[in-house]
Design a protein around this motif. Structure first.
Motif, PDB file in Angstrom:
ATOM      1  N   MET A   1       9.183 -17.105 -16.573  1.00 50.89           N
ATOM      2  CA  MET A   1       8.956 -18.453 -17.053  1.00 50.89           C
ATOM      3  C   MET A   1      10.274 -19.011 -17.581  1.00 50.89           C
ATOM      4  SD  MET A   1       6.523 -19.883 -20.084  1.00 50.89           S
ATOM      5  CE  MET A   1       5.172 -20.236 -18.995  1.00 50.89           C
ATOM      6  N   PHE A   2      10.546 -20.260 -17.220  1.00 52.99           N
ATOM      7  CA  PHE A   2      11.707 -20.958 -17.759  1.00 52.99           C
ATOM      8  C   PHE A   2      11.342 -21.587 -19.092  1.00 52.99           C
ATOM      9  CE2 PHE A   2      12.784 -20.996 -13.266  1.00 52.99           C
ATOM     10  CZ  PHE A   2      14.150 -20.767 -13.284  1.00 52.99           C
ATOM     11  N   LEU A   3      12.200 -21.441 -20.089  1.00 53.48           N
ATOM     12  CA  LEU A   3      12.052 -22.140 -21.357  1.00 53.48           C
ATOM     13  C   LEU A   3      13.226 -23.105 -21.429  1.00 53.48           C
ATOM     14  CD1 LEU A   3      10.873 -20.698 -24.669  1.00 53.48           C
ATOM     15  CD2 LEU A   3      12.605 -22.474 -24.595  1.00 53.48           C
ATOM     16  N   LEU A   4      12.941 -24.408 -21.405  1.00 49.74           N
ATOM     17  CA  LEU A   4      13.948 -25.462 -21.278  1.00 49.74           C
ATOM     18  C   LEU A   4      14.141 -26.187 -22.608  1.00 49.74           C
ATOM     19  CD1 LEU A   4      12.408 -26.868 -17.982  1.00 49.74           C
ATOM     20  CD2 LEU A   4      14.273 -25.216 -18.159  1.00 49.74           C
ATOM     21  N   VAL A   5      15.407 -26.304 -23.032  1.00 49.79           N
ATOM     22  CA  VAL A   5      15.722 -26.960 -24.309  1.00 49.79           C
ATOM     23  C   VAL A   5      16.682 -28.119 -24.031  1.00 49.79           C
ATOM     24  CG1 VAL A   5      16.574 -26.641 -26.660  1.00 49.79           C
ATOM     25  CG2 VAL A   5      15.465 -24.735 -25.471  1.00 49.79           C
ATOM     26  N   HIS A   6      16.309 -29.296 -24.466  1.00 47.52           N
ATOM     27  CA  HIS A   6      17.060 -30.532 -24.205  1.00 47.52           C
ATOM     28  C   HIS A   6      18.296 -30.670 -25.094  1.00 47.52           C
ATOM     29  CE1 HIS A   6      15.713 -32.383 -27.957  1.00 47.52           C
ATOM     30  NE2 HIS A   6      14.544 -31.796 -27.721  1.00 47.52           N
ATOM     31  N   GLY A   7      19.088 -31.711 -24.802  1.00 45.93           N
ATOM     32  CA  GLY A   7      20.271 -32.041 -25.594  1.00 45.93           C
ATOM     33  C   GLY A   7      19.942 -32.912 -26.794  1.00 45.93           C
ATOM     34  N   ARG A   8      20.963 -33.306 -27.528  1.00 47.48           N
ATOM     35  CA  ARG A   8      20.812 -34.002 -28.810  1.00 47.48           C
ATOM     36  C   ARG A   8      20.051 -35.331 -28.732  1.00 47.48           C
ATOM     37  NH1 ARG A   8      23.303 -34.208 -34.002  1.00 47.48           N
ATOM     38  NH2 ARG A   8      23.315 -36.327 -34.788  1.00 47.48           N
ATOM     39  N   TRP A  15      13.247 -32.885 -18.893  1.00 46.11           N
ATOM     40  CA  TRP A  15      13.113 -31.836 -17.874  1.00 46.11           C
ATOM     41  C   TRP A  15      12.001 -32.112 -16.867  1.00 46.11           C
ATOM     42  CZ3 TRP A  15      17.076 -28.659 -17.824  1.00 46.11           C
ATOM     43  CH2 TRP A  15      17.758 -28.384 -19.010  1.00 46.11           C
ATOM     44  N   ASP A  16      11.221 -33.166 -17.040  1.00 49.11           N
ATOM     45  CA  ASP A  16      10.049 -33.405 -16.184  1.00 49.11           C
ATOM     46  C   ASP A  16      10.380 -33.374 -14.689  1.00 49.11           C
ATOM     47  OD1 ASP A  16       8.490 -33.579 -18.430  1.00 49.11           O
ATOM     48  OD2 ASP A  16       8.115 -35.742 -18.272  1.00 49.11           O
ATOM     49  N   ASP A  17      11.449 -34.031 -14.274  1.00 52.05           N
ATOM     50  CA  ASP A  17      11.795 -34.065 -12.852  1.00 52.05           C
ATOM     51  C   ASP A  17      12.326 -32.728 -12.358  1.00 52.05           C
ATOM     52  OD1 ASP A  17      11.014 -36.712 -12.641  1.00 52.05           O
ATOM     53  OD2 ASP A  17      13.037 -37.491 -12.955  1.00 52.05           O
ATOM     54  N   VAL A  18      12.931 -31.946 -13.220  1.00 52.02           N
ATOM     55  CA  VAL A  18      13.500 -30.647 -12.850  1.00 52.02           C
ATOM     56  C   VAL A  18      12.401 -29.613 -12.637  1.00 52.02           C
ATOM     57  CG1 VAL A  18      14.971 -28.766 -13.679  1.00 52.02           C
ATOM     58  CG2 VAL A  18      15.635 -31.140 -14.096  1.00 52.02           C
ATOM     59  N   ILE A  19      11.381 -29.642 -13.468  1.00 50.07           N
ATOM     60  CA  ILE A  19      10.327 -28.615 -13.451  1.00 50.07           C
ATOM     61  C   ILE A  19       9.701 -28.454 -12.074  1.00 50.07           C
ATOM     62  CG2 ILE A  19       8.013 -28.087 -14.334  1.00 50.07           C
ATOM     63  CD1 ILE A  19       9.017 -29.051 -17.087  1.00 50.07           C
ATOM     64  N   SER A  20       9.518 -29.544 -11.365  1.00 50.28           N
ATOM     65  CA  SER A  20       8.861 -29.452 -10.049  1.00 50.28           C
ATOM     66  C   SER A  20       9.707 -28.691  -9.026  1.00 50.28           C
ATOM     67  CB  SER A  20       8.514 -30.844  -9.523  1.00 50.28           C
ATOM     68  OG  SER A  20       9.700 -31.589  -9.305  1.00 50.28           O
ATOM     69  N   PHE A  21      11.003 -28.532  -9.279  1.00 48.07           N
ATOM     70  CA  PHE A  21      11.884 -27.819  -8.354  1.00 48.07           C
ATOM     71  C   PHE A  21      12.049 -26.343  -8.695  1.00 48.07           C
ATOM     72  CE2 PHE A  21      13.218 -32.234  -7.881  1.00 48.07           C
ATOM     73  CZ  PHE A  21      13.225 -32.355  -6.500  1.00 48.07           C
ATOM     74  N   LEU A  22      11.533 -25.907  -9.814  1.00 49.61           N
ATOM     75  CA  LEU A  22      11.711 -24.520 -10.236  1.00 49.61           C
ATOM     76  C   LEU A  22      10.696 -23.610  -9.560  1.00 49.61           C
ATOM     77  CD1 LEU A  22      12.323 -25.141 -14.043  1.00 49.61           C
ATOM     78  CD2 LEU A  22      14.032 -24.753 -12.249  1.00 49.61           C
TER      79      LEU A  22
END
Length: 94
Positions: A1-8, A15-22
Motif C-alpha cells: 500500500m502506498f501512503l502519500l503525504v502532500h506538500g506544505r 494525490w487524487d489523479d496519481v492514485i489511479s495510476f498506482l
C-alpha cells in the motif's frame, strides 16, 4: 500500500489523479492544518504530523511511503516509526 503525504500548501486530495495510476492501493493523508485535518499551522510540528499519520493510516503489512516537498520531510521520521512495515521499490521489507 502506498501512503502519500502532500506538500506544505496542499492537502491529501493533491494525490487524487496519481492514485489511479498506482499498481497498489493508496492512502493519502491530510497533515494537521490542511484539507480536512484541523490544526494550527503556526504550531505545526513534524512530530504532530507523524503522530496523526500513524493514527490515521490503515493497518497494512507493508507500506511504500511517498512524500512531496514538506511531505518528504515528514515521511523520514515516519519511516523510523513504522520501520517494520516499510518496503523498498522491489517490495522487500527493509
Amino acid at each position: 500500500m502506498f501512503l502519500l503525504v502532500h506538500g506544505r500548501h496542499a492537502g491529501g486530495r493533491v494525490w487524487d489523479d496519481v492514485i489511479s495510476f498506482l499498481a497498489l492501493p493508496a492512502f493519502a493523508v491530510d497533515l494537521p492544518g490542511h484539507g480536512s485535518c484541523p490544526g494550527d499551522l503556526a504550531t505545526l510540528s513534524f512530530a504532530e504530523g507523524v503522530r496523526d499519520i500513524v493514527a490515521e493510516s490503515p493497518v497494512a503489512e507493508r507500506l511504500i511511503l511517498v512524500g512531496h516537498s514538506l511531505g518528504a520531510a515528514v515521511i523520514l521520521p515516519l519511516a523510523d516509526r513504522l520501520a517494520e512495515r516499510i518496503v523498498d521499490e522491489s517490495g522487500e521489507i527493509f
